[in-house]
Design a protein around this motif. Sequence first.
Motif, PDB file in Angstrom:
ATOM      1  N   SER A 346       0.833  -1.206   0.000  1.00 18.73           N
ATOM      2  CA  SER A 346       0.000   0.000   0.000  1.00 18.73           C
ATOM      3  C   SER A 346       0.867   1.255   0.000  1.00 18.73           C
ATOM      4  O   SER A 346       0.619   2.199  -0.774  1.00 18.73           O
ATOM      5  N   ALA A 347       1.895   1.261   0.843  1.00 15.17           N
ATOM      6  CA  ALA A 347       2.795   2.419   0.907  1.00 15.17           C
ATOM      7  C   ALA A 347       3.553   2.603  -0.399  1.00 15.17           C
ATOM      8  O   ALA A 347       3.827   3.735  -0.820  1.00 15.17           O
ATOM      9  N   LEU A 348       3.890   1.491  -1.058  1.00 13.73           N
ATOM     10  CA  LEU A 348       4.648   1.568  -2.305  1.00 13.73           C
ATOM     11  C   LEU A 348       3.837   2.206  -3.428  1.00 13.73           C
ATOM     12  O   LEU A 348       4.406   2.875  -4.302  1.00 13.73           O
ATOM     13  N   VAL A 349       2.532   2.018  -3.436  1.00 15.98           N
ATOM     14  CA  VAL A 349       1.698   2.686  -4.444  1.00 15.98           C
ATOM     15  C   VAL A 349       1.780   4.197  -4.255  1.00 15.98           C
ATOM     16  O   VAL A 349       2.028   4.945  -5.207  1.00 15.98           O
ATOM     17  N   ASP A 350       1.578   4.638  -3.015  1.00  7.90           N
ATOM     18  CA  ASP A 350       1.645   6.076  -2.736  1.00  7.90           C
ATOM     19  C   ASP A 350       3.030   6.629  -3.064  1.00  7.90           C
ATOM     20  O   ASP A 350       3.155   7.717  -3.653  1.00  7.90           O
ATOM     21  N   ASP A 351       4.054   5.874  -2.685  1.00  5.47           N
ATOM     22  CA  ASP A 351       5.419   6.326  -2.945  1.00  5.47           C
ATOM     23  C   ASP A 351       5.711   6.360  -4.444  1.00  5.47           C
ATOM     24  O   ASP A 351       6.390   7.265  -4.933  1.00  5.47           O
ATOM     25  N   GLY A 352       5.183   5.358  -5.172  1.00  5.39           N
ATOM     26  CA  GLY A 352       5.400   5.322  -6.618  1.00  5.39           C
ATOM     27  C   GLY A 352       4.770   6.507  -7.315  1.00  5.39           C
ATOM     28  O   GLY A 352       5.367   7.113  -8.217  1.00  5.39           O
ATOM     29  N   VAL A 353       3.541   6.853  -6.920  1.00 11.62           N
ATOM     30  CA  VAL A 353       2.873   8.034  -7.489  1.00 11.62           C
ATOM     31  C   VAL A 353       3.692   9.277  -7.200  1.00 11.62           C
ATOM     32  O   VAL A 353       3.904  10.140  -8.075  1.00 11.62           O
ATOM     33  N   LYS A 354       4.186   9.397  -5.958  1.00 10.53           N
ATOM     34  CA  LYS A 354       4.987  10.563  -5.575  1.00 10.53           C
ATOM     35  C   LYS A 354       6.291  10.614  -6.363  1.00 10.53           C
ATOM     36  O   LYS A 354       6.712  11.686  -6.822  1.00 10.53           O
ATOM     37  N   GLN A 355       6.951   9.461  -6.525  1.00 12.19           N
ATOM     38  CA  GLN A 355       8.217   9.434  -7.279  1.00 12.19           C
ATOM     39  C   GLN A 355       8.012   9.906  -8.711  1.00 12.19           C
ATOM     40  O   GLN A 355       8.813  10.688  -9.240  1.00 12.19           O
ATOM     41  N   PHE A 356       6.943   9.432  -9.352  1.00  7.94           N
ATOM     42  CA  PHE A 356       6.685   9.841 -10.736  1.00  7.94           C
ATOM     43  C   PHE A 356       6.301  11.320 -10.798  1.00  7.94           C
ATOM     44  O   PHE A 356       6.678  12.032 -11.733  1.00  7.94           O
ATOM     45  N   ALA A 357       5.540  11.796  -9.802  1.00  6.54           N
ATOM     46  CA  ALA A 357       5.184  13.217  -9.771  1.00  6.54           C
ATOM     47  C   ALA A 357       6.430  14.072  -9.560  1.00  6.54           C
ATOM     48  O   ALA A 357       6.600  15.113 -10.209  1.00  6.54           O
ATOM     49  N   ASP A 358       7.309  13.623  -8.657  1.00  3.16           N
ATOM     50  CA  ASP A 358       8.564  14.350  -8.427  1.00  3.16           C
ATOM     51  C   ASP A 358       9.410  14.384  -9.700  1.00  3.16           C
ATOM     52  O   ASP A 358      10.017  15.414 -10.040  1.00  3.16           O
ATOM     53  N   ALA A 359       9.454  13.228 -10.411  1.00  7.55           N
ATOM     54  CA  ALA A 359      10.220  13.172 -11.658  1.00  7.55           C
ATOM     55  C   ALA A 359       9.621  14.105 -12.703  1.00  7.55           C
ATOM     56  O   ALA A 359      10.346  14.754 -13.463  1.00  7.55           O
ATOM     57  N   ALA A 360       8.287  14.181 -12.731  1.00  8.31           N
ATOM     58  CA  ALA A 360       7.627  15.082 -13.686  1.00  8.31           C
ATOM     59  C   ALA A 360       7.955  16.536 -13.368  1.00  8.31           C
ATOM     60  O   ALA A 360       8.187  17.345 -14.272  1.00  8.31           O
ATOM     61  N   GLU A 361       7.972  16.878 -12.078  1.00 10.38           N
ATOM     62  CA  GLU A 361       8.329  18.246 -11.695  1.00 10.38           C
ATOM     63  C   GLU A 361       9.780  18.556 -12.067  1.00 10.38           C
ATOM     64  O   GLU A 361      10.087  19.638 -12.570  1.00 10.38           O
ATOM     65  N   THR A 362      10.666  17.586 -11.819  1.00 10.71           N
ATOM     66  CA  THR A 362      12.079  17.769 -12.188  1.00 10.71           C
ATOM     67  C   THR A 362      12.225  17.917 -13.697  1.00 10.71           C
ATOM     68  O   THR A 362      13.000  18.742 -14.190  1.00 10.71           O
ATOM     69  N   LEU A 363      11.457  17.127 -14.433  1.00 10.74           N
ATOM     70  CA  LEU A 363      11.470  17.194 -15.894  1.00 10.74           C
ATOM     71  C   LEU A 363      11.049  18.580 -16.377  1.00 10.74           C
ATOM     72  O   LEU A 363      11.708  19.174 -17.242  1.00 10.74           O
ATOM     73  N   LEU A 364       9.972  19.100 -15.825  1.00  2.55           N
ATOM     74  CA  LEU A 364       9.488  20.413 -16.267  1.00  2.55           C
ATOM     75  C   LEU A 364      10.476  21.518 -15.904  1.00  2.55           C
ATOM     76  O   LEU A 364      10.643  22.479 -16.664  1.00  2.55           O
ATOM     77  N   ARG A 365      11.162  21.360 -14.764  1.00  2.59           N
ATOM     78  CA  ARG A 365      12.198  22.338 -14.419  1.00  2.59           C
ATOM     79  C   ARG A 365      13.354  22.258 -15.416  1.00  2.59           C
ATOM     80  O   ARG A 365      13.927  23.285 -15.811  1.00  2.59           O
ATOM     81  N   ALA A 366      13.696  21.031 -15.825  1.00  2.00           N
ATOM     82  CA  ALA A 366      14.773  20.860 -16.803  1.00  2.00           C
ATOM     83  C   ALA A 366      14.387  21.474 -18.152  1.00  2.00           C
ATOM     84  O   ALA A 366      15.219  22.099 -18.829  1.00  2.00           O
ATOM     85  N   VAL A 367      13.130  21.290 -18.537  1.00  2.00           N
ATOM     86  CA  VAL A 367      12.653  21.882 -19.795  1.00  2.00           C
ATOM     87  C   VAL A 367      12.698  23.404 -19.706  1.00  2.00           C
ATOM     88  O   VAL A 367      13.107  24.088 -20.659  1.00  2.00           O
ATOM     89  N   ALA A 368      12.300  23.951 -18.548  1.00  2.00           N
ATOM     90  CA  ALA A 368      12.343  25.404 -18.362  1.00  2.00           C
ATOM     91  C   ALA A 368      13.781  25.921 -18.459  1.00  2.00           C
ATOM     92  O   ALA A 368      14.033  26.979 -19.054  1.00  2.00           O
ATOM     93  N   ALA A 369      14.721  25.164 -17.882  1.00  2.00           N
ATOM     94  CA  ALA A 369      16.133  25.558 -17.955  1.00  2.00           C
ATOM     95  C   ALA A 369      16.636  25.510 -19.392  1.00  2.00           C
ATOM     96  O   ALA A 369      17.398  26.385 -19.835  1.00  2.00           O
ATOM     97  N   LYS A 370      16.190  24.494 -20.133  1.00  2.00           N
ATOM     98  CA  LYS A 370      16.560  24.385 -21.548  1.00  2.00           C
ATOM     99  C   LYS A 370      16.023  25.589 -22.333  1.00  2.00           C
ATOM    100  O   LYS A 370      16.706  26.170 -23.165  1.00  2.00           O
ATOM    101  N   ARG A 371      14.770  25.939 -22.046  1.00  2.00           N
ATOM    102  CA  ARG A 371      14.154  27.069 -22.719  1.00  2.00           C
ATOM    103  C   ARG A 371      14.981  28.347 -22.486  1.00  2.00           C
ATOM    104  O   ARG A 371      15.283  29.091 -23.417  1.00  2.00           O
ATOM    105  N   ALA A 372      15.358  28.559 -21.223  1.00  2.00           N
ATOM    106  CA  ALA A 372      16.135  29.751 -20.882  1.00  2.00           C
ATOM    107  C   ALA A 372      17.496  29.746 -21.556  1.00  2.00           C
ATOM    108  O   ALA A 372      17.952  30.774 -22.083  1.00  2.00           O
ATOM    109  N   ALA A 373      18.165  28.575 -21.555  1.00  2.00           N
ATOM    110  CA  ALA A 373      19.490  28.478 -22.165  1.00  2.00           C
ATOM    111  C   ALA A 373      19.420  28.730 -23.665  1.00  2.00           C
ATOM    112  O   ALA A 373      20.283  29.416 -24.229  1.00  2.00           O
ATOM    113  N   LEU A 374      18.398  28.181 -24.305  1.00  2.00           N
ATOM    114  CA  LEU A 374      18.267  28.368 -25.753  1.00  2.00           C
ATOM    115  C   LEU A 374      17.952  29.831 -26.080  1.00  2.00           C
ATOM    116  O   LEU A 374      18.410  30.366 -27.086  1.00  2.00           O
ATOM    117  N   ALA A 375      17.170  30.474 -25.204  1.00  2.00           N
ATOM    118  CA  ALA A 375      16.851  31.884 -25.407  1.00  2.00           C
ATOM    119  C   ALA A 375      18.095  32.744 -25.277  1.00  2.00           C
ATOM    120  O   ALA A 375      18.330  33.667 -26.079  1.00  2.00           O
TER     121      ALA A 375
END
Length: 380
Positions: A346-375
Amino acid sequence: MTNSRLKQLHEAGQAVWLDFLERRFLAEGGLRRLIADDDITGVTSNPSIFEKAMGHGDAYDAGFKQVLGTGETSDQTLYESQALEDIQAAAADLEPVYDRLGQRDGYVSLEVSPFLANDTEATIEEARRLWRSVDAPNLMIKVPGTAAGVPAVRQLIADGINVNITLLFALAAYKAVAEAYMAGLEARLAEGKPIDRIASVASFFVSRIDTQIDKKIDARTEAGDADAAALKALRGKVAIANAKLAYAWYEETIAGERWRKLADAGAMPQRLLWASTGVKDPNYTDTLYVDTLIGPDTINTMPPKTMDAFRDHGVISASLTTGLDDAKAVLADAERLGLDLDGVTSALVDDGVKQFADAAETLLRAVAAKRAALADTAKS
């Protein structure tokens, strides 16, 4: 003559999918080589994989520039434009497999936003949108096996959308999504719609269970627990036993009358897919979660490192259907010794959702950094 151990897995009835996706790898023919040399028949992706792919190096710079050149766009839209391009490229590479195997394999999986894991209607709408956007019959939409995800699976199957249910750890959760798959097929059949080209897999996670159970065992052993010997004997065994019982239930289900009616109408079984098969504990052989879970009508999705290890020294045998009594004994011992498998899963389901959400947030930050660097580059 078959040389590749991965090809031999295919001959034993188990499909091998690659748990990795990256633009340069696709462009250089990496997936096509694995298909030709090792009979790889599918690909899985998730936010963590895309974060590693897009957040580092320059493989996506040209694609980012092209989208940015069309006007102002959000980081989410920028990411998604590139992810969909990779998914479509992988689907094209796998299309000959899909055709050759009569739609029974050859799929690439794309995950709905992990931020929607507890919202049934939003998950359904996002899955439909992604399905339309990719527009490939060999796409699978990944939906988490949460309480909200189960009714979403039923509706998406009724819609005729292929679904990969992810983050399954417990037998009860697996049974719920298998029920949702059959109910979705039955609803579609009742409307007079075909069900012969709808595919689904149930992604049952393995190594993460042992990681948590082994931590409990080690802590109690180090504390001088009176059951230390019995506890030590369970290290590295609980997750495999759990998976074997899931497969035994699958075999019972497809032998039942309810499934036979669906099969007679052309339905394909919802295969169990072993996920999280990379070994975390260096004391275990690095092919542990492949060697021990080989059986018909299953899939093992492997990261490249695990795939390389199995190709080199994996052991092929009919391991999934043997030792069922031993597996039951392992789970009985785990319960008797208070390892609380239900609480862990049960805990692993919650943790898995959080891990993927954290990865998605990190991904969007990386995309934002790419956008800034390219600009900045464009200004200089």
